[in-house]
Motif scaffolding. Structure first.
Motif, PDB file in Angstrom:
ATOM      1  N   GLY A 104       0.877  -1.013  -0.044  1.00  0.00           N
ATOM      2  CA  GLY A 104       0.274   0.175  -0.168  1.00  0.00           C
ATOM      3  C   GLY A 104       0.804   1.578   0.015  1.00  0.00           C
ATOM      4  O   GLY A 104       2.070   1.089   0.186  1.00  0.00           O
ATOM      5  N   PRO A 105      -0.057   2.663  -0.097  1.00  0.00           N
ATOM      6  CA  PRO A 105      -1.205   2.729   0.645  1.00  0.00           C
ATOM      7  C   PRO A 105      -1.896   2.807  -0.390  1.00  0.00           C
ATOM      8  O   PRO A 105      -1.789   2.451  -1.214  1.00  0.00           O
ATOM      9  N   SER A 106      -2.905   3.381  -0.499  1.00  0.00           N
ATOM     10  CA  SER A 106      -3.991   3.807  -1.766  1.00  0.00           C
ATOM     11  C   SER A 106      -4.000   3.877  -2.512  1.00  0.00           C
ATOM     12  O   SER A 106      -3.145   4.657  -2.378  1.00  0.00           O
ATOM     13  N   LEU A 107      -3.721   3.913  -3.885  1.00  0.00           N
ATOM     14  CA  LEU A 107      -3.350   4.777  -5.379  1.00  0.00           C
ATOM     15  C   LEU A 107      -4.302   5.914  -4.821  1.00  0.00           C
ATOM     16  O   LEU A 107      -3.461   6.833  -5.745  1.00  0.00           O
ATOM     17  N   SER A 108      -5.651   5.789  -4.859  1.00  0.00           N
ATOM     18  CA  SER A 108      -6.428   6.801  -4.593  1.00  0.00           C
ATOM     19  C   SER A 108      -5.740   7.794  -3.677  1.00  0.00           C
ATOM     20  O   SER A 108      -5.667   7.342  -2.856  1.00  0.00           O
ATOM     21  N   ASP A 109      -5.556   8.714  -3.747  1.00  0.00           N
ATOM     22  CA  ASP A 109      -5.506   9.774  -2.674  1.00  0.00           C
ATOM     23  C   ASP A 109      -6.306  10.552  -1.767  1.00  0.00           C
ATOM     24  O   ASP A 109      -7.199  10.935  -2.552  1.00  0.00           O
ATOM     25  N   PRO A 110      -6.470  10.011  -0.438  1.00  0.00           N
ATOM     26  CA  PRO A 110      -7.599  10.284   0.299  1.00  0.00           C
ATOM     27  C   PRO A 110      -7.901  12.120   0.371  1.00  0.00           C
ATOM     28  O   PRO A 110      -9.016  12.551   0.435  1.00  0.00           O
ATOM     29  N   ALA A 111      -6.548  12.671  -0.355  1.00  0.00           N
ATOM     30  CA  ALA A 111      -7.201  14.033   0.223  1.00  0.00           C
ATOM     31  C   ALA A 111      -7.795  14.700  -0.948  1.00  0.00           C
ATOM     32  O   ALA A 111      -8.784  15.803  -1.127  1.00  0.00           O
ATOM     33  N   THR A 112      -8.031  14.134  -2.262  1.00  0.00           N
ATOM     34  CA  THR A 112      -8.979  14.302  -3.578  1.00  0.00           C
ATOM     35  C   THR A 112     -10.349  13.307  -3.465  1.00  0.00           C
ATOM     36  O   THR A 112     -10.736  13.290  -4.351  1.00  0.00           O
ATOM     37  N   ALA A 113     -10.105  12.759  -2.348  1.00  0.00           N
ATOM     38  CA  ALA A 113     -10.803  11.521  -2.760  1.00  0.00           C
ATOM     39  C   ALA A 113     -12.479  12.858  -3.086  1.00  0.00           C
ATOM     40  O   ALA A 113     -13.158  13.475  -2.274  1.00  0.00           O
ATOM     41  N   ASN A 114     -13.631  11.223  -3.808  1.00  0.00           N
ATOM     42  CA  ASN A 114     -14.651  12.099  -3.563  1.00  0.00           C
ATOM     43  C   ASN A 114     -16.436  10.900  -3.689  1.00  0.00           C
ATOM     44  O   ASN A 114     -16.233  10.109  -4.427  1.00  0.00           O
ATOM     45  N   PRO A 146     -15.074  12.733   0.405  1.00  0.00           N
ATOM     46  CA  PRO A 146     -14.615  13.130   1.165  1.00  0.00           C
ATOM     47  C   PRO A 146     -14.679  11.850   2.102  1.00  0.00           C
ATOM     48  O   PRO A 146     -15.332  11.100   2.517  1.00  0.00           O
ATOM     49  N   GLY A 147     -13.695  11.094   3.182  1.00  0.00           N
ATOM     50  CA  GLY A 147     -12.988   9.482   3.464  1.00  0.00           C
ATOM     51  C   GLY A 147     -13.540   8.191   2.953  1.00  0.00           C
ATOM     52  O   GLY A 147     -14.034   7.767   3.726  1.00  0.00           O
ATOM     53  N   SER A 148     -13.631   8.191   2.197  1.00  0.00           N
ATOM     54  CA  SER A 148     -14.235   7.393   0.678  1.00  0.00           C
ATOM     55  C   SER A 148     -12.599   6.390   0.286  1.00  0.00           C
ATOM     56  O   SER A 148     -12.653   5.566  -0.049  1.00  0.00           O
ATOM     57  N   VAL A 149     -12.256   7.252   0.971  1.00  0.00           N
ATOM     58  CA  VAL A 149     -10.502   6.563  -0.022  1.00  0.00           C
ATOM     59  C   VAL A 149     -10.027   5.743   1.714  1.00  0.00           C
ATOM     60  O   VAL A 149      -9.266   6.387   2.124  1.00  0.00           O
ATOM     61  N   SER A 150      -9.319   4.315   1.595  1.00  0.00           N
ATOM     62  CA  SER A 150      -8.975   3.861   2.552  1.00  0.00           C
ATOM     63  C   SER A 150      -8.200   2.880   2.369  1.00  0.00           C
ATOM     64  O   SER A 150      -7.415   2.046   3.354  1.00  0.00           O
ATOM     65  N   GLU A 151      -8.503   1.815   1.521  1.00  0.00           N
ATOM     66  CA  GLU A 151      -7.878   0.404   1.519  1.00  0.00           C
ATOM     67  C   GLU A 151      -6.389   0.143   0.549  1.00  0.00           C
ATOM     68  O   GLU A 151      -6.422   1.374  -0.066  1.00  0.00           O
ATOM     69  N   ASP A 152      -5.375  -0.500   1.507  1.00  0.00           N
ATOM     70  CA  ASP A 152      -4.248  -0.947   0.932  1.00  0.00           C
ATOM     71  C   ASP A 152      -4.303  -1.064  -0.441  1.00  0.00           C
ATOM     72  O   ASP A 152      -5.159  -1.867  -0.175  1.00  0.00           O
ATOM     73  N   ASP A 153      -3.246  -0.688  -1.545  1.00  0.00           N
ATOM     74  CA  ASP A 153      -3.031  -1.567  -2.831  1.00  0.00           C
ATOM     75  C   ASP A 153      -2.032  -1.404  -3.247  1.00  0.00           C
ATOM     76  O   ASP A 153      -0.597  -1.121  -2.705  1.00  0.00           O
ATOM     77  N   GLU A 154      -2.750  -3.272  -2.846  1.00  0.00           N
ATOM     78  CA  GLU A 154      -1.456  -4.148  -2.817  1.00  0.00           C
ATOM     79  C   GLU A 154      -0.298  -4.619  -4.333  1.00  0.00           C
ATOM     80  O   GLU A 154      -1.327  -4.345  -5.393  1.00  0.00           O
ATOM     81  N   TYR A 155       0.931  -4.031  -4.267  1.00  0.00           N
ATOM     82  CA  TYR A 155       1.699  -4.580  -6.110  1.00  0.00           C
ATOM     83  C   TYR A 155       2.846  -5.579  -5.669  1.00  0.00           C
ATOM     84  O   TYR A 155       3.781  -5.178  -4.801  1.00  0.00           O
ATOM     85  N   TRP A 156       2.707  -6.164  -6.964  1.00  0.00           N
ATOM     86  CA  TRP A 156       3.938  -7.223  -6.911  1.00  0.00           C
ATOM     87  C   TRP A 156       4.770  -7.163  -8.495  1.00  0.00           C
ATOM     88  O   TRP A 156       3.326  -6.634  -9.796  1.00  0.00           O
ATOM     89  N   ARG A 157       5.841  -8.076  -8.241  1.00  0.00           N
ATOM     90  CA  ARG A 157       6.143  -7.780 -10.046  1.00  0.00           C
ATOM     91  C   ARG A 157       7.332  -9.440  -9.468  1.00  0.00           C
ATOM     92  O   ARG A 157       8.399  -8.612  -8.502  1.00  0.00           O
ATOM     93  N   ASP A 193      -7.164   1.465  -8.775  1.00  0.00           N
ATOM     94  CA  ASP A 193      -8.489   2.583  -8.372  1.00  0.00           C
ATOM     95  C   ASP A 193      -8.271   3.812  -9.334  1.00  0.00           C
ATOM     96  O   ASP A 193      -7.829   4.114 -10.396  1.00  0.00           O
ATOM     97  N   GLY A 194      -9.864   4.379  -8.753  1.00  0.00           N
ATOM     98  CA  GLY A 194     -10.463   5.128 -10.397  1.00  0.00           C
ATOM     99  C   GLY A 194      -9.223   7.311  -8.992  1.00  0.00           C
ATOM    100  O   GLY A 194      -8.592   7.072  -8.945  1.00  0.00           O
ATOM    101  N   THR A 195      -9.348   8.224 -10.200  1.00  0.00           N
ATOM    102  CA  THR A 195      -9.310   9.377 -10.044  1.00  0.00           C
ATOM    103  C   THR A 195      -9.509  10.148  -8.513  1.00  0.00           C
ATOM    104  O   THR A 195      -8.422  10.127  -8.229  1.00  0.00           O
ATOM    105  N   THR A 196     -10.162   9.842  -8.502  1.00  0.00           N
ATOM    106  CA  THR A 196     -11.102  10.529  -6.539  1.00  0.00           C
ATOM    107  C   THR A 196     -11.620   9.188  -6.109  1.00  0.00           C
ATOM    108  O   THR A 196     -12.134   9.198  -4.706  1.00  0.00           O
ATOM    109  N   THR A 197     -11.167   7.830  -6.522  1.00  0.00           N
ATOM    110  CA  THR A 197     -12.697   6.919  -5.575  1.00  0.00           C
ATOM    111  C   THR A 197     -11.320   5.707  -5.986  1.00  0.00           C
ATOM    112  O   THR A 197     -10.559   5.379  -6.048  1.00  0.00           O
ATOM    113  N   ASP A 198     -11.680   4.175  -4.786  1.00  0.00           N
ATOM    114  CA  ASP A 198     -11.500   3.430  -4.583  1.00  0.00           C
ATOM    115  C   ASP A 198     -12.194   2.446  -5.519  1.00  0.00           C
ATOM    116  O   ASP A 198     -13.701   3.233  -5.736  1.00  0.00           O
ATOM    117  N   ASN A 199     -11.401   1.318  -5.850  1.00  0.00           N
ATOM    118  CA  ASN A 199     -12.201   0.122  -6.662  1.00  0.00           C
ATOM    119  C   ASN A 199     -11.862  -0.399  -6.507  1.00  0.00           C
ATOM    120  O   ASN A 199     -10.457  -0.876  -6.059  1.00  0.00           O
TER     121      ASN A 199
END
Length: 624
Positions: free
Chosen positions: A205-215, A217-228, A259-265
């Motif tokens: 993580g953390p989330s790819l979508s920034d909580p500071a610009t979430a729409n 507000p407060g809708s972004v919280s999940e950690d986003d895994e990455y591996w290669r 993630d979306g630009t301003t949202t978790d998915n």
């Protein structure tokens, strides 16, 4: 913050007497340096009239570079869309789009025909076992074809040159449960040499979508895994004194959240890519005649999972095959000549719920020639021309000329050329968004500059560049029913690239790069150019101390202007501070560590995308 670009440029000018040219971060291009990317007729740095930056193996190690895209953050003229590992990455050279920069690895041309426009996305490419990265800026279509309007990024991997076997390994742990490691084996025995490398990386993580610009507000919280993880290697055989062969390749597998630009998915993508090539080379005993024949394949396979995708994932698979012959004649005499031919086959296979299914092919046949003239000592003139015959668009031609004049520690240089970019298979034929009536977009531009290299003391570069494009391919959301690709508008860009490496004391090294880009668009072709809102100023300053043998400490500041051109909103200018240190316990064992974004600055490289906060990492390198 706003004063930083002006301060950086002032520092550069004040420290550089009249002549300036940047070869940043240990990438000196002195008179005896070799540059393989910039010309087909010469590889002597003093004869290169193009603007090229070389990032060395030493610079990659000192800056603790894990991913290749991070090495480009400090190259003049280059803008990278993210500094976060695993995030979707675009690389712009002098204001170009990502699909206008050609990527090569050991001569293998990368580029995914199943992407929006045949282009390479470098987010998963690691710096393990890279010997050097050459970044060639400006129109290069006359030498490299359709995908090189903005420039070329050529990666050259390590190759065993001494008899025997060597093993190296690296392991690192840090913030966000980051694990990074790899190992390689290099060997040489008589005419045979080889390298085999394995690498892996992951974080939580953390989330790819920034909580500071979430729409909202407060809708972004999940950690986003990455591996290669992946493998690469090469094997060579010197069959005779004049004839040699080698096989090269890499393979990687990666997983990213989307993630979306301003949202978790919950959308994710799995990507698998590989490349392989076989090459035969002939070198005459007097060194005047050289010939290389290369056959290569690059394959990228992406599977997208999400609520609007097929249960088994939406599939995009692109294949690029190429056969290339390059011949060069001439040594240090008054004239050198190079010529070659290429055949390239592109194929896309698309099975999706999102925009429909697609299976299309296209091929291109090309021929080029380049000549170098040396009328007087120190002066080199080159001219190149190319014709491409595309199975769909017919023929189009490009040309390029350069001049280089080397005297003492300085070199004056200039270049001018044209470029052409063919639309991609997705842009042409996608069932939902494609437009089969698209044509070739064109470009022209050049640069003038000066390079300075004083042995052991100062390396510098200063360049002014300019360029324009016509008939650009763009996505138009107003096209019924869902939007689509069309062709209109023009852009132009001009700017300054500068860099400096100074060593005033044996234990002190100062480095400075600075880029100013003025990028404008004229979408309706009325001549009313307006600013595109892209970042104008980008700069990196660093100080490296080596107080004792095998120890170093680097403080690095990166600045980037705000970006008003991105999707969804504007980003603010930011400045971040990194600290890096290393210590060689022995000649074979080195420990290192870094703290990035020391002040925990809140910033976005691209709108809505979450950058990493203050982060600490530590690791060890072993070689025996």
């Amino acid at each position: 913050m706003k004063l930083y670009p002006a301060l950086s440029l002032f520092t550069l000018v004040a420290a550089t007497p009249a002549l300036a040219q940047p070869v940043p971060d240990g990438s000196a291009v002195g008179d005896d340096s070799i540059v393989v990317t910039a010309s087909r007729v010469t590889d002597e740095a003093r004869e290169i009239g193009s603007t090229v930056t070389v990032v060395t193996e030493e610079a990659l190690a000192r800056n603790q570079i894990i991913f290749v895209k991070d090495a480009l953050l400090d190259v003049p003229g280059v803008v990278v869309s993210t500094d976060r590992p695993g995030a979707n990455t675009s690389v712009s050279i002098r204001g170009s789009d990502n699909d206008e920069a050609l990527w090569l690895i050991d001569g293998i041309e990368l580029g995914d025909p199943s992407s929006t426009s045949t282009q390479y996305s470098p987010e998963h490419l690691t710096a393990a076992d890279i010997s050097r990265i050459e970044v060639l800026r400006g129109n290069q279509s006359s030498l490299y074809g359709s995908d090189a309007i903005g420039g070329v990024v050529n990666i050259i991997t390590r190759r065993a040159s001494e008899e025997g076997l060597s093993v190296s390994a690296q392991a690192e742990y840090g913030a966000y449960d980051t694990l990074n490691g790899g190992a390689s084996v290099l060997g040489k025995s008589g005419p045979v040499d080889f390298r085999l490398t394995a690498t892996g990386y992951r974080h939580d993580g953390p989330s790819l979508s920034d909580p500071a610009t979430a729409n909202p507000p407060g809708s972004v919280s999940e950690d986003d895994e990455y591996w290669r993880y992946g493998f690469s290697g090469r094997a060579g055989l010197a069959a005779t004194d004049t004839l040699s062969f080698q096989a090269i390749g890499f393979w990687l597998d990666a997983f990213s959240d989307l993630d979306g630009t301003t949202t978790d998915n919950l959308n994710t993508v799995k990507k698998r890519e590989y490349a392989l090539a076989g090459q035969g080379s002939f070198r005459s005993t007097d060194g005047k005649l050289k010939a290389d024949l290369t056959a290569s394949r690059y394959v990228a396979r992406r599977l997208y999972f999400g609520t609007s995708n097929l249960p088994e994932g939406d599939l995009y698979k692109g294949t690029k095959d190429a056969l290339r012959l390059a011949v060069r004649w001439g040594g240090e005499g008054p004239i050198s000549i190079a010529a070659g031919g290429e055949m390239e086959w592109e194929k896309t296979d698309q099975v999706t719920n999102y925009s429909g299914n697609l299976g299309e092919k296209i091929d291109t046949k090309s021929a080029y020639a380049e000549v170098a003239l040396r009328p007087i000592d120190g002066l080199t003139l080159t001219g190149a021309a190319r014709i491409d015959d595309n199975s769909r668009f017919g023929s189009f031609d490009t040309y390029r000329g350069t001049i280089a004049y080397a005297f003492g520690p300085a070199k004056l240089r200039a270049s001018y050329g044209t470029g052409a970019k063919a639309p991609g298979l997705y842009q042409l034929f996608d069932p939902t968004y494609g437009n089969p009536d698209l044509g070739v977009q064109t470009s022209k531009g050049g640069d003038v500059g000066i390079d300075l290299a004083i042995a052991g003391g100062l390396e510098a570069e200063l360049t002014y560049f300019f360029g324009s494009k016509r008939n650009e391919i763009v996505f138009d959301g107003s096209i019924a029913p869902y939007g689509g690709y069309t062709q209109y508008g023009r852009t132009r860009a001009r700017g300054i690239e500068a860099g400096l490496v100074a060593r005033p004391l044996p234990w002190l090294t100062l480095r400075q790069t600075y880029t100013y880009i003025d990028h404008e668009t004229d979408e309706d072709q009325t001549g009313g150019y307006i600013d595109s809102g892209r970042p104008k100023s980008i700069a990196t300053s660093s100080v490296t101390l080596t107080p004792i043998e095998r120890a170093s400490l680097t403080a690095r500041i990166r600045f980037r202007d705000g970006d008003e051109s991105g999707y969804g909103g504007d980003t603010e200018a930011y400045t971040i501070l990194d600290l890096l240190t290393s210590y060689g316990i022995t000649e074979k064992i080195e420990v290192y560590g870094r703290v990035t974004n020391v002040t925990d600055a809140q910033y976005q490289v691209s709108y809505g995308k979450n950058a990493l906060g203050a982060s600490a990492y530590g690791g060890v390198r072993v070689r025996f």
